[in-house]
Structures are given as structure tokens and as C-alpha cells.
Design a protein around this motif. Structure first.
Motif, PDB file in Angstrom:
ATOM      1  N   THR A 174      -6.215  -5.420  -0.897  1.00 52.09           N
ATOM      2  CA  THR A 174      -5.191  -4.379  -0.892  1.00 52.09           C
ATOM      3  C   THR A 174      -5.391  -3.506  -2.122  1.00 52.09           C
ATOM      4  OG1 THR A 174      -3.619  -5.838   0.216  1.00 52.09           O
ATOM      5  CG2 THR A 174      -2.716  -3.896  -0.884  1.00 52.09           C
ATOM      6  N   GLU A 176      -3.719  -0.667  -4.327  1.00 51.52           N
ATOM      7  CA  GLU A 176      -2.513   0.110  -4.640  1.00 51.52           C
ATOM      8  C   GLU A 176      -2.960   1.471  -5.142  1.00 51.52           C
ATOM      9  OE1 GLU A 176       0.364  -1.031  -3.931  1.00 51.52           O
ATOM     10  OE2 GLU A 176      -0.135  -3.127  -3.550  1.00 51.52           O
ATOM     11  N   ASP A 180      -4.390   2.205  -8.758  1.00 48.26           N
ATOM     12  CA  ASP A 180      -5.798   1.839  -8.588  1.00 48.26           C
ATOM     13  C   ASP A 180      -6.064   0.380  -8.939  1.00 48.26           C
ATOM     14  OD1 ASP A 180      -6.769   4.090  -7.460  1.00 48.26           O
ATOM     15  OD2 ASP A 180      -7.642   4.939  -9.270  1.00 48.26           O
ATOM     16  N   THR A 181      -5.127  -0.492  -8.537  1.00 43.19           N
ATOM     17  CA  THR A 181      -5.335  -1.930  -8.728  1.00 43.19           C
ATOM     18  C   THR A 181      -5.521  -2.582  -7.371  1.00 43.19           C
ATOM     19  OG1 THR A 181      -2.957  -2.367  -8.694  1.00 43.19           O
ATOM     20  CG2 THR A 181      -3.983  -2.017 -10.847  1.00 43.19           C
ATOM     21  N   THR A 183      -5.860  -6.387  -5.078  1.00 45.16           N
ATOM     22  CA  THR A 183      -5.690  -7.844  -4.982  1.00 45.16           C
ATOM     23  C   THR A 183      -6.630  -8.330  -3.885  1.00 45.16           C
ATOM     24  OG1 THR A 183      -3.806  -7.496  -3.490  1.00 45.16           O
ATOM     25  CG2 THR A 183      -3.317  -7.943  -5.805  1.00 45.16           C
ATOM     26  N   PRO A 202      -4.051  -9.299  -9.782  1.00 41.70           N
ATOM     27  CA  PRO A 202      -4.430  -7.872  -9.745  1.00 41.70           C
ATOM     28  C   PRO A 202      -5.674  -7.600 -10.589  1.00 41.70           C
ATOM     29  CG  PRO A 202      -2.084  -8.145 -10.196  1.00 41.70           C
ATOM     30  CD  PRO A 202      -2.705  -9.500 -10.349  1.00 41.70           C
ATOM     31  N   LYS A 205      -9.625  -1.410  -9.620  1.00 40.35           N
ATOM     32  CA  LYS A 205     -10.475  -0.974  -8.524  1.00 40.35           C
ATOM     33  C   LYS A 205     -11.936  -0.930  -8.955  1.00 40.35           C
ATOM     34  CE  LYS A 205     -11.458   3.269  -5.913  1.00 40.35           C
ATOM     35  NZ  LYS A 205     -11.055   4.676  -5.705  1.00 40.35           N
ATOM     36  N   ASN A 259       4.011   5.611   2.739  1.00 35.70           N
ATOM     37  CA  ASN A 259       5.382   5.230   2.395  1.00 35.70           C
ATOM     38  C   ASN A 259       6.368   6.166   3.103  1.00 35.70           C
ATOM     39  OD1 ASN A 259       5.349   7.637   0.957  1.00 35.70           O
ATOM     40  ND2 ASN A 259       4.979   6.635  -1.013  1.00 35.70           N
ATOM     41  N   GLU A 265       0.546   4.998   0.105  1.00 37.24           N
ATOM     42  CA  GLU A 265       1.056   3.950  -0.770  1.00 37.24           C
ATOM     43  C   GLU A 265      -0.016   2.932  -1.125  1.00 37.24           C
ATOM     44  OE1 GLU A 265       4.487   0.440  -0.756  1.00 37.24           O
ATOM     45  OE2 GLU A 265       4.392   1.919   0.850  1.00 37.24           O
ATOM     46  N   LYS A 266      -0.774   2.506  -0.118  1.00 32.02           N
ATOM     47  CA  LYS A 266      -1.820   1.517  -0.351  1.00 32.02           C
ATOM     48  C   LYS A 266      -2.875   1.611   0.747  1.00 32.02           C
ATOM     49  CE  LYS A 266       1.186  -1.788  -0.154  1.00 32.02           C
ATOM     50  NZ  LYS A 266       1.841  -3.106  -0.162  1.00 32.02           N
TER      51      LYS A 266
END
Length: 533
Positions: A174, A176, A180-181, A183, A202, A205, A259, A265-266
């Protein structure tokens, strides 16, 4: 929100029991306790006897009031035997009257009147009198059986998901977008060479993109950017280098999540290791190229060899004929027999060479398919065999109307010519051959049995004779090149005719097989698609 609401109600009940008014079960607060969605009871610290139970307690456990109230440590009679020590350990902390310990929480099984046990989460509180001394213990037990079952199912599904990712060599991630993180799931960690225990933490990227080999990194970035603008999904094949320096070919399929404000959003992605698949495909392509090259060389060899044999064979036949004419009167019976055998062998050799050339030609067919009426092909084949049919007194009958199929006209003509000629040749004791041609459309069950595409139309053509037949164990052998079941003197031929038939049917994405019993005739079945694919 629900947890905060439940906490307020528990605080209210605790205050109520600390007030000492709970002895009046008919009070408004007592009625509220009866309506509370939990088992509520209190235990006198000094006597260790229960002195209050709400309605849910009585309904669940079913003990007579006078029995439960006069039995010291009756609490332990309510608990599953395997959980008693755990409950004692927790209650001993409250019985100790330690000012720093006035509450405990534990999970155990409580056994109801029907003998079944359910899981409860019990909160125990010390209830103090007006002087601050510990007077009794308040217990509020909430049934968590379904919650625990859901938790166990969720844990099982999570474990199964991890095992599936590991087995199929893929992982999900995923991204975010604002931060730009990323998981990663355990599968992705393993794919990139990290311990699966690091999953869920987390990471930037850039950590993921640093694993992408140069030349692919910009391509993935570009595809993700386009997907974000178009608010669509994406897929991309590229090469990564693991933490241990191993290069892998991977395939990522992603989806953009928006969103409520309509902005990205992701991004959710699934990345799969397809290295083994691509390596297998490359090896398969190499094998196919090598096989095609080898087949081509063999075809060319067969063609050239057969073609080059024509000239010396022609000379053998010609000079044998001249020798017979010139020395006919001078030769004795044995000499005549020798020359006759040379000429017969030359004729057989010529037939064999012609059939080899024909087999080679079929292998090199360009497959120029046309819509072809099989009735026309059968009529032409019968016309070609007219002399043989008349000589043997044979009969060929066609049942119903034959369909139109996409086929190579010359090959279809040769296919049925060979099959009909075969039926006439192997008739009984030189008796007239009776040949029936029957056509039908394959049913869905038949297509399934032959592993043919269910959505396509196939026709089955049976060529049924009443000849000498053959043993069923040779049903596959007869379609191999140079395989014969009878001697040349009895039934002349090269042993290539049915091999040519099989090659033609294979070229048309069809199936050919035979069923027979000795002296009971044979049925040759040809299955052809209506349209080529």
C-alpha cells in the motif's frame, strides 16, 4: 465509540455497588443491572460467598439462589476446570487488599446450566466501604465467544494469506500518496529478501524503488503517474534486485484509491515473482526453435532423399523391363522369376517413395484454409476410386448431409481418399466392401471428454466398414509411419497412408482414432472443427 459507552456503564455500576444499595434487587439500579448485557455478581471478601447475582447470572448458570449464596468460593464452580488456576491467580491479587491493586481483567470459560462453556472477559473490582476498607468484589463478565471466534478466524485467514503469498511468490503493498510511505505484506518482504517479521512497518517509497533495476524504474513511475491522472488501474512487468543481489522478473498490478474529496488517497498493488515462468517460456521457445529446425532438416532430408531415389529407381525399372524383353526366350524359369521380383520390388519402392514425398509435402503444408463442403470432397474421393469400386463391387453410402468446414481442399480429398481406399482394401475374402459415412455434431459432453473448446463447433465423421478389422490393441499403432499389421504380399501398401491421414487431421486441429474387432469391421472416426483456431 462503543467501547467508551460500555466504559461509562461499567463506571456507573461500580459506583452503584460501592454505594451499598445493591442489596435491594427491586431498586431502579438493580433493574438496570438486570438489563445490563453482561453477567454481574459480587462476592463478600471475608466469607468468600456470592451475595448478589443479576438476572443474566441466574439465567446462564441456573444454580438455585440459596445454594450459590451459601457456598464459599462458589466462583470457582462456575469456571471451566482448565481455567480455575488462572482465575485464582487473578482473584488472589484482589483478596490481598493491596491499595495499589483494585481491579483485574482476565479471560476464561464459564460453564452454563446446559454444560456448555463459553468464553467471557471478566472485569473484577474491589468495592470499598465508607471507611475505605475492601468489603466485596464486583465482577462484570461479558460473553466474548463470537468475538474470540472471529479473532481466531481472522488470525487463521491472516496465516493462510501469508502462506499463500509464500507459496505463490507474491506480495501486496500500500502506497500512501501524500506521505510517499509504503507498507508491505510478509510475501513482499520475502520476495525482496527481507525477514517477513518486518512486514507492516512503514517504509519510504524510495526503499522499494531502489530495488528496481535501472531502465525499469522510470517506467513504473510513469505508469503510476498516468494511473493517478486517469484514476484507473495499471500493470507493469519489470526486474528487481533483492537485498541479497538476486535479480527477479516481477509483475505488478495496481489500483488507485480515491478519497471523499476526489483526490488520490493511496495506491494498492500486488507484485508477483514471475522469474520461473519467464525462464520456462524462454527455454520453451528455445526448445521449439530447436525442434522446428530439426524437423525442417528431417523434412528436407526426407524430401531430397526420396526425390533423388526416383532417378536410379526409374533406371532399375527401365533396364529390368528391357532385360526381360531382350532375354525373355533365353531365360529359364528361375531367371524370369528373378527379373519379376526386381520389377515388383521396384514398383513397391516407387510407391514408398511417392508416399514419403506426399508425407513430406503434408508436413510442409502452408495451411491455406478455405470454407469447404465435405460432401463435395467425398464425391471427388469416390470418383477417384470409381474403378476400384467397380472392380470389387463395393458400395459407399453417406448418411445425412455433410457440413461445411474450414480446410485445405487437397488435404481433405487425400484424407478421405486414403480412408475409403483402406476400407475397400481390407474387405473380407475379396467380398464387396460395404462402407457407411455418418456425420454428427459433437455434443457438449463429447467435447468435454476430448478436451475440446466448449464454445466451438466440431463435427464427427465415422467411416464404418464390414471388413477384416484388427485387434483393438493396435488402434494407436496403425497411425504410425511404416507400421503394418499385414504382409505386403497379402495387402500391398507402404504403411504410410494412415500416418498421412493423422498428419492431415493434426494440421486441421482435429482428432482421428479407430475402433475395431477382428472379423467385425472397423470404424475410423475423424473430428474436425467447423472453423480453424
Amino acid at each position: 465509540m462503543r467501547g467508551q459507552y460500555m466504559s461509562v456503564k461499567i463506571d456507573f455500576l461500580r459506583s452503584f455497588f460501592e454505594s451499598g444499595k445493591y442489596a435491594d434487587d427491586k431498586s431502579l439500579t438493580g433493574q438496570i443491572a438486570d438489563l445490563f448485557p453482561a453477567i454481574i455478581y459480587t462476592c463478600d471478601i471475608e466469607s468468600r460467598k456470592l451475595d448478589y447475582m443479576n438476572l443474566q447470572f441466574t439465567e446462564y448458570f441456573g444454580y438455585p439462589d440459596e445454594v450459590i449464596r451459601h457456598t464459599p468460593n462458589a466462583i470457582y464452580n462456575l469456571v471451566h476446570p482448565d481455567d480455575v488456576n488462572l482465575v485464582k491467580h487473578e482473584l488472589d491479587k484482589l483478596y490481598a487488599d493491596d491499595p495499589d491493586v483494585d481491579a483485574c481483567t482476565y479471560e476464561s470459560r464459564l460453564c452454563g446450566r446446559d454444560g456448555n462453556c463459553r468464553h467471557f472477559k471478566t472485569n473484577g473490582y474491589v468495592v470499598r466501604d465508607a471507611d475505605g476498607r475492601a468489603a466485596s468484589l464486583l465482577f462484570i463478565a461479558q460473553d466474548i465467544t463470537e468475538t474470540l471466534r472471529s479473532r481466531q478466524e481472522a488470525d487463521s485467514l491472516k496465516k493462510l494469506s501469508v502462506e499463500t503469498e509464500e507459496l505463490l511468490q507474491f506480495g501486496t503493498w500500500t502506497l500512501e500518496v501524500p506521505g510517499d510511505t509504503m507498507t508491505w505484506t510478509p510475501g513482499l518482504c520475502l520476495l525482496l529478501g527481507y525477514p517477513k517479521e518486518e512486514a507492516g512497518a512503514p517504509v519510504s517509497k524510495s526503499v522499494y524503488f531502489d530495488h528496481i533495476v535501472n531502465g525499469y524504474r522510470d517506467g513504473l513511475n510513469e505508469i503510476i503517474s498516468q494511473a493517478m491522472l486517469a484514476e484507473s488501474g495499471f500493470d507493469y512487468e519489470y526486474v528487481v534486485q533483492t537485498r541479497n543481489g538476486v535479480r527477479k522478473t516481477v509483475f505488478t498490478k495496481g489500483k488507485v484509491v480515491m478519497n471523499d474529496q476526489g483526490t488520490v488517497e493511496k495506491i494498492l498493488g500486488i507484485t508477483r515473482d514471475i522469474t520461473a515462468i519467464r525462464n520456462f517460456e524462454k527455454e520453451q521457445e528455445r526448445s521449439i526453435r530447436e525442434l522446428n529446425r530439426s524437423n525442417k532438416e528431417l523434412e528436407e532430408f526426407a524430401y531430397v532423399a526420396s526425390h533423388d531415389l526416383q532417378e536410379p529407381l526409374r533406371k532399375i525399372s527401365m533396364f529390368s523391363e528391357r532385360l526381360k524383353l531382350k532375354l525373355g526366350n533365353a531365360l529359364d524359369r528361375e531367371g524370369e522369376l528373378f527379373i519379376e521380383r526386381v520389377m515388383v520390388a521396384s514398383a513397391n519402392m516407387r510407391l514408398l517413395i511417392d508416399d514419403l514425398l506426399e508425407f513430406s509435402r503434408i508436413n510442409r503444408s502452408s495451411h491455406n484454409f478455405n470454407l469447404l463442403a465435405l460432401q463435395t470432397v467425398i464425391d471427388q474421393a469416390i470418383a477417384d476410386l470409381e474403378l476400384k469400386i467397380e472392380e470389387t463391387g463395393s458400395t459407399i453410402r453417406v448418411s445425412g448431409t455433410l457440413p461445411k468446414v474450414e480446410a485445405v481442399p487437397s488435404e481433405m480429398k487425400q484424407l478421405f481418399n486414403n480412408l475409403l481406399s483402406n476400407a475397400i482394401k481390407f474387405r473380407k475374402n475379396n467380398a464387396p466392401a460395404m462402407v457407411d459415412i455418418i456425420c454428427s455434431k459433437l455434443a457438449r459432453e463429447e467435447k468435454k471428454a476430448w478436451q475440446l473448446p466448449a464454445e466451438r463447433t466440431f463435427y464427427k465423421i465415422d467411416i464404418r466398414d464390414q471388413g477384416i478389422g484388427f485387434d483393438e490393441e493396435y488402434a494407436d499403432k496403425i497411425f504410425l509411419i511404416f507400421q503394418r499389421l499385414h504382409g505386403k504380399t497379402e495387402y500391398p501398401g507402404s504403411g504410410i497412408g494412415l500416418a498421412i491421414c493423422k498428419k492431415i487431421v493434426d494440421n486441421h486441429n482435429g482428432i482421428i482414432f479407430a475402433h475395431s474387432e477382428p472379423e467385425k469391421g472397423a470404424t475410423f472416426t475423424v473430428i474436425l472443427p467447423e472453423k480453424q483456431f
